[in-house]
Design a protein around this motif. Structure first.
Motif, PDB file in Angstrom:
ATOM      1  N   LEU A  38       4.770   6.492   6.399  1.00  0.00           N
ATOM      2  CA  LEU A  38       3.589   6.207   6.010  1.00  0.00           C
ATOM      3  C   LEU A  38       3.436   5.289   4.736  1.00  0.00           C
ATOM      4  CD1 LEU A  38       2.066   9.639   7.000  1.00  0.00           C
ATOM      5  CD2 LEU A  38       1.693   7.653   8.165  1.00  0.00           C
ATOM      6  N   ASP A  39       4.321   5.835   3.764  1.00  0.00           N
ATOM      7  CA  ASP A  39       4.358   5.176   2.486  1.00  0.00           C
ATOM      8  C   ASP A  39       4.781   3.409   2.542  1.00  0.00           C
ATOM      9  OD1 ASP A  39       3.614   7.136   1.088  1.00  0.00           O
ATOM     10  OD2 ASP A  39       5.747   7.844   0.507  1.00  0.00           O
ATOM     11  N   LEU A  40       5.648   3.274   3.225  1.00  0.00           N
ATOM     12  CA  LEU A  40       6.082   1.905   3.886  1.00  0.00           C
ATOM     13  C   LEU A  40       4.906   1.079   4.394  1.00  0.00           C
ATOM     14  CD1 LEU A  40       7.225  -0.194   6.326  1.00  0.00           C
ATOM     15  CD2 LEU A  40       8.229  -0.407   4.094  1.00  0.00           C
ATOM     16  N   ILE A  41       4.293   1.716   5.613  1.00  0.00           N
ATOM     17  CA  ILE A  41       3.353   1.136   6.180  1.00  0.00           C
ATOM     18  C   ILE A  41       1.915   0.851   5.031  1.00  0.00           C
ATOM     19  CG2 ILE A  41       1.286   1.409   7.853  1.00  0.00           C
ATOM     20  CD1 ILE A  41       3.202   3.021   9.433  1.00  0.00           C
ATOM     21  N   ASN A  42       1.713   1.782   4.322  1.00  0.00           N
ATOM     22  CA  ASN A  42       0.829   1.568   3.328  1.00  0.00           C
ATOM     23  C   ASN A  42       1.075   0.226   2.462  1.00  0.00           C
ATOM     24  OD1 ASN A  42      -1.853   2.546   2.726  1.00  0.00           O
ATOM     25  ND2 ASN A  42      -0.917   3.499   0.577  1.00  0.00           N
ATOM     26  N   LYS A  43       2.233   0.154   2.010  1.00  0.00           N
ATOM     27  CA  LYS A  43       2.763  -0.757   0.916  1.00  0.00           C
ATOM     28  C   LYS A  43       2.334  -2.085   1.786  1.00  0.00           C
ATOM     29  CE  LYS A  43       6.023   1.934  -1.838  1.00  0.00           C
ATOM     30  NZ  LYS A  43       5.330   1.583  -3.215  1.00  0.00           N
ATOM     31  N   ALA A  44       2.848  -1.980   2.964  1.00  0.00           N
ATOM     32  CA  ALA A  44       2.774  -3.404   3.879  1.00  0.00           C
ATOM     33  C   ALA A  44       1.395  -3.962   3.995  1.00  0.00           C
ATOM     34  CB  ALA A  44       3.712  -3.233   5.235  1.00  0.00           C
TER      35      ALA A  44
ATOM     36  N   ASP B  29       1.095   4.551  14.145  1.00  0.00           N
ATOM     37  CA  ASP B  29       0.662   4.998  12.536  1.00  0.00           C
ATOM     38  C   ASP B  29       0.287   3.573  11.774  1.00  0.00           C
ATOM     39  OD1 ASP B  29       1.022   7.728  12.830  1.00  0.00           O
ATOM     40  OD2 ASP B  29       3.091   7.424  12.375  1.00  0.00           O
ATOM     41  N   GLY B  30      -0.689   3.526  11.227  1.00  0.00           N
ATOM     42  CA  GLY B  30      -1.108   2.274  10.337  1.00  0.00           C
ATOM     43  C   GLY B  30      -1.914   1.145  11.148  1.00  0.00           C
ATOM     44  N   PRO B  31      -1.464   0.411  11.817  1.00  0.00           N
ATOM     45  CA  PRO B  31      -0.044  -0.066  11.893  1.00  0.00           C
ATOM     46  C   PRO B  31       0.215  -1.054  10.771  1.00  0.00           C
ATOM     47  CG  PRO B  31      -1.251  -1.272  13.543  1.00  0.00           C
ATOM     48  CD  PRO B  31      -2.330  -0.501  12.714  1.00  0.00           C
ATOM     49  N   LEU B  32       1.666  -1.632  11.166  1.00  0.00           N
ATOM     50  CA  LEU B  32       1.788  -2.762  10.249  1.00  0.00           C
ATOM     51  C   LEU B  32       1.114  -3.839  10.375  1.00  0.00           C
ATOM     52  CD1 LEU B  32       5.853  -2.612  10.425  1.00  0.00           C
ATOM     53  CD2 LEU B  32       4.531  -1.865   8.564  1.00  0.00           C
TER      54      LEU B  32
END
Length: 363
Positions: free
Chosen positions: A218-224, A263-266
């Motif tokens: 989730l952190d990765l998706i948020n950063k992206a 989730d997110g998504p990207l």
């Protein structure tokens, strides 16, 4: 290299029932997106249609499409949703030539003597010997690297392992991947591994789960999403390894189709399923080899829109489809859906990718 493309053998249309067969019949579309009754549904195989006394091959095909006769005499493959009022749809359900329609599944057959009618282990399972399949695939990919278009369909399992993730990155960097079709999960966990060393919270090498690692994807998706694109994420976070990084660096198209599970998504994930299908279709229609790894639904989708043949430089050649999964049920699903030209391998996809890297990429 021992690989040679098989020669395509055209049907002999100078014999019956082809000579006396009528021209294929067409009916105009009257409602946008709706085919007329008795429309002909296409397969993945070469299909010929008799038009003004001549048998014409549809230049491409896909399951669940219909043939539309164009004003220039060519046959266009059209999805139902793309049918326009006035389109001339070929109708008829007979496939043996009697209605001006012929489905030809034996164009690349060797015509060798048949084996015994009874034999042990004639199916494809975990007990199958795959050594020859691997060697054939090494030869095929070395040929396709320079002469074909290799499309990979990836599930997230391929990036859950440290070695397989690096192996696939090396295959991309060395020209064995021309397009990637995947979902949000594969790209998310690959980038998670690049940034945090984990995939879905678990270390890709030692399988340890650090504290709060379940937040990583989730952190990765948020950063992206904050970065606005994967290119900007890679630059901002100084990411320098992995499948997504290698694809972007080597300008390999990456089509990420959305799912209700995402989730997110990207940022680049395509939420509209029909738009995603159109983007996937751009690559499957060019594909000469399709390799599907541990993703049942993406595999069925890509396999059904990939024909068993393509035309390159005026010649008809086969399209090779490989389906790899550790579950026998999963690899057989594509065959059950009608993609009979698929070669199935029941194995761990992580081991499969490492085998390919070790035999194709010089250290």
């Amino acid at each position: 290299m021992n690989f040679h493309l098989p020669t395509y053998k055209e049907p002999d249309f100078n014999q019956e029932p082809f000579l006396s067969a009528p021209d294929a019949q067409t009916v105009k579309v009257t409602i946008e997106g709706v085919a007329p009754e008795h429309y002909h549904g296409l397969s993945i195989y070469p299909e010929y249609f008799k038009i003004q006394g001549q048998w014409i091959l549809a230049r491409e095909s896909r399951m669940d499409g219909v043939p539309v006769l164009k004003s220039d005499g060519t046959i266009q493959v059209v999805e139902f949703r793309n049918l326009k009022v006035g389109d001339q749809v070929i109708v008829g359900r007979s496939e043996d030539g009697r209605q001006g329609i012929y489905v030809y599944a034996r164009g690349f057959s060797s015509h060798e003597a048949s084996a015994d009618l009874f034999a042990f282990r004639s199916g494809r399972s975990r007990e199958t010997a795959y050594s020859k399949d691997y060697n054939d695939l090494y030869d095929l990919l070395n040929y396709e690297k320079d002469h074909g278009y290799i499309v990979w369909v990836l599930g997230p399992a391929v990036v859950f392992d440290y070695d397989s993730r690096l192996a696939l990155s090396a295959l991309i960097a060395n020209g064995y991947v021309h397009a990637i079709l995947a979902g949000n999960a594969m790209a998310t966990h690959d980038l998670e591994a690049a940034l945090f060393g984990t995939a879905l919270g678990q270390n890709t090498y030692n399988q340890q789960s650090p504290p709060n690692a379940h937040y990583h994807h989730l952190d990765l998706i948020n950063k992206a999403r904050e970065a606005g694109s994967l290119d900007q994420l890679i630059e901002k976070e100084s990411i320098h390894d992995g499948v997504v990084y290698s694809a972007i660096k080597n300008k390999v198209p990456l089509v990420l189709a959305g799912s209700i599970r995402d989730d997110g998504p990207l940022p680049p994930v395509i939420a509209n399923v029909y738009q995603a299908q159109d983007e996937m279709r751009k690559h499957t229609r060019k594909a000469t080899t399709l390799i599907c790894l541990a993703t049942q639904l993406h595999t069925i989708a890509a396999g059904n829109m990939t024909p068993a043949y393509t035309q390159k430089n005026g010649e008809i050649r086969p399209v090779y489809i490989y389906c790899v999964d550790i579950a026998e049920f999963a690899v057989n699903k594509l065959k059950d859906r009608g993609s009979l030209s698929v070669t199935t391998l029941v194995t761990n996809v992580q081991d499969f990718v490492v085998h390919l890297r070790n035999n194709l990429v010089s250290s």
